[in-house]
Design an enzyme around this catalytic site. Sequence first.
Site, PDB file in Angstrom:
ATOM      1  N   ASP A  35       0.683  -1.349   0.123  1.00  0.00           N
ATOM      2  CA  ASP A  35       0.050   0.117   0.097  1.00  0.00           C
ATOM      3  C   ASP A  35       0.866   1.251  -0.066  1.00  0.00           C
ATOM      4  OD1 ASP A  35      -1.933   2.008   0.190  1.00  0.00           O
ATOM      5  OD2 ASP A  35      -2.520   1.617   2.231  1.00  0.00           O
ATOM      6  N   ALA A  61      -2.192   4.260  -8.371  1.00  0.00           N
ATOM      7  CA  ALA A  61      -2.940   5.470  -8.509  1.00  0.00           C
ATOM      8  C   ALA A  61      -4.563   5.301  -8.189  1.00  0.00           C
ATOM      9  CB  ALA A  61      -2.841   5.973  -9.851  1.00  0.00           C
ATOM     10  N   TYR A  62      -4.833   6.204  -7.857  1.00  0.00           N
ATOM     11  CA  TYR A  62      -6.419   6.621  -7.213  1.00  0.00           C
ATOM     12  C   TYR A  62      -6.918   6.966  -8.730  1.00  0.00           C
ATOM     13  CZ  TYR A  62     -10.888   7.705  -5.159  1.00  0.00           C
ATOM     14  OH  TYR A  62     -12.284   7.821  -4.854  1.00  0.00           O
ATOM     15  N   ASP A 103      -2.276  13.581 -17.915  1.00  0.00           N
ATOM     16  CA  ASP A 103      -2.561  14.914 -18.537  1.00  0.00           C
ATOM     17  C   ASP A 103      -3.465  15.835 -17.682  1.00  0.00           C
ATOM     18  OD1 ASP A 103      -4.780  12.753 -19.243  1.00  0.00           O
ATOM     19  OD2 ASP A 103      -5.741  14.222 -20.447  1.00  0.00           O
ATOM     20  N   TYR A 134      -8.547  14.923  -8.778  1.00  0.00           N
ATOM     21  CA  TYR A 134      -7.958  13.936  -9.447  1.00  0.00           C
ATOM     22  C   TYR A 134      -6.464  14.666  -9.913  1.00  0.00           C
ATOM     23  CZ  TYR A 134      -5.884  10.742 -12.818  1.00  0.00           C
ATOM     24  OH  TYR A 134      -5.011   9.806 -13.539  1.00  0.00           O
ATOM     25  N   TRP A 159      -5.393   9.009 -21.932  1.00  0.00           N
ATOM     26  CA  TRP A 159      -6.373   8.346 -22.691  1.00  0.00           C
ATOM     27  C   TRP A 159      -5.671   6.983 -22.930  1.00  0.00           C
ATOM     28  CZ3 TRP A 159      -9.586  11.243 -26.856  1.00  0.00           C
ATOM     29  CH2 TRP A 159     -10.005  12.601 -26.329  1.00  0.00           C
TER      30      TRP A 159
END
Length: 290
Positions: A35, A61-62, A103, A134, A159
Amino acid sequence: MRVHVTGATGQLGSVLRATAPSTAGFVGLSSAELDVADGSAVQRWAAESLAPGDVIVNCAAYTRVDDAETDAAAAAAVNTDGPAHLAAASAARRARLVHLSTDYVFDGPVAPAASTRTAPYEPDDVGSEPPSVYGRTKLAGERAARAADPTATIVRTAWVYRGGAGDFVGTMRRLAAERDRITVVDDQLGSPTYVGDLARGLWELITADAGRGAVLHATNGGQTTWCGLAKAVFEADGLDPDRVVPCTTADFPRPAPRPAYSVLSPLSWSAAGLRPLPDWRDALTRALVR
């Protein structure tokens, strides 16, 4: 050299495992195994497992962009504190950190507002306040990682898809089989990135020991909208692209604001001596026939 990949069961981590060169000792770490938000756990892991010359690739990543708007603390724990903990470990153990970012760190206009920007973002074009939680937590994570370990490499991408269940391309293929027509947002511009090409690029970065201390952009070349990508998926599958109907972001409001323009310049990647990722249309063709 051992390469420790956090978030190893996710989209990118899984492909990094599958494409690891024989010269790299791949060590995959799921979130259950490490974690990254737990600083004490990262310290214990580093003391037991991380050796000088090793590489950490942080894919943890969240990424629930909309949920982050009301769960900022959880997003920050993984996206901001996590990179800081890993960078402190890499600096202390004389290892190398490659941290994946996004991005969403830029502070340009959000859809449905029209963007007047036409030049792809360079690494230093970042402002101070991305519009989404985010994005803010990911930008803070970049800065925290570089503060703790100035040799850390930040790799921004965008993307990303694999073409399977759960990602945009896979969803378009599923909906093509279920509906006569689908409506897709056409006022957000970016560069679709095939995860296989991104993984190849990251392995080149690691094995060439390139880009230390740099912020790099890695996406497939060219640009399109989500609607343009959906039409390309239909075309690649021999279907009528006119079944994809354009709409605006305002037609499908979401909790988190989306960038109106998030094309990333490849110049930093090439300047590091790395091969540019192929054009997004070529990548999509390969993704759909693999």
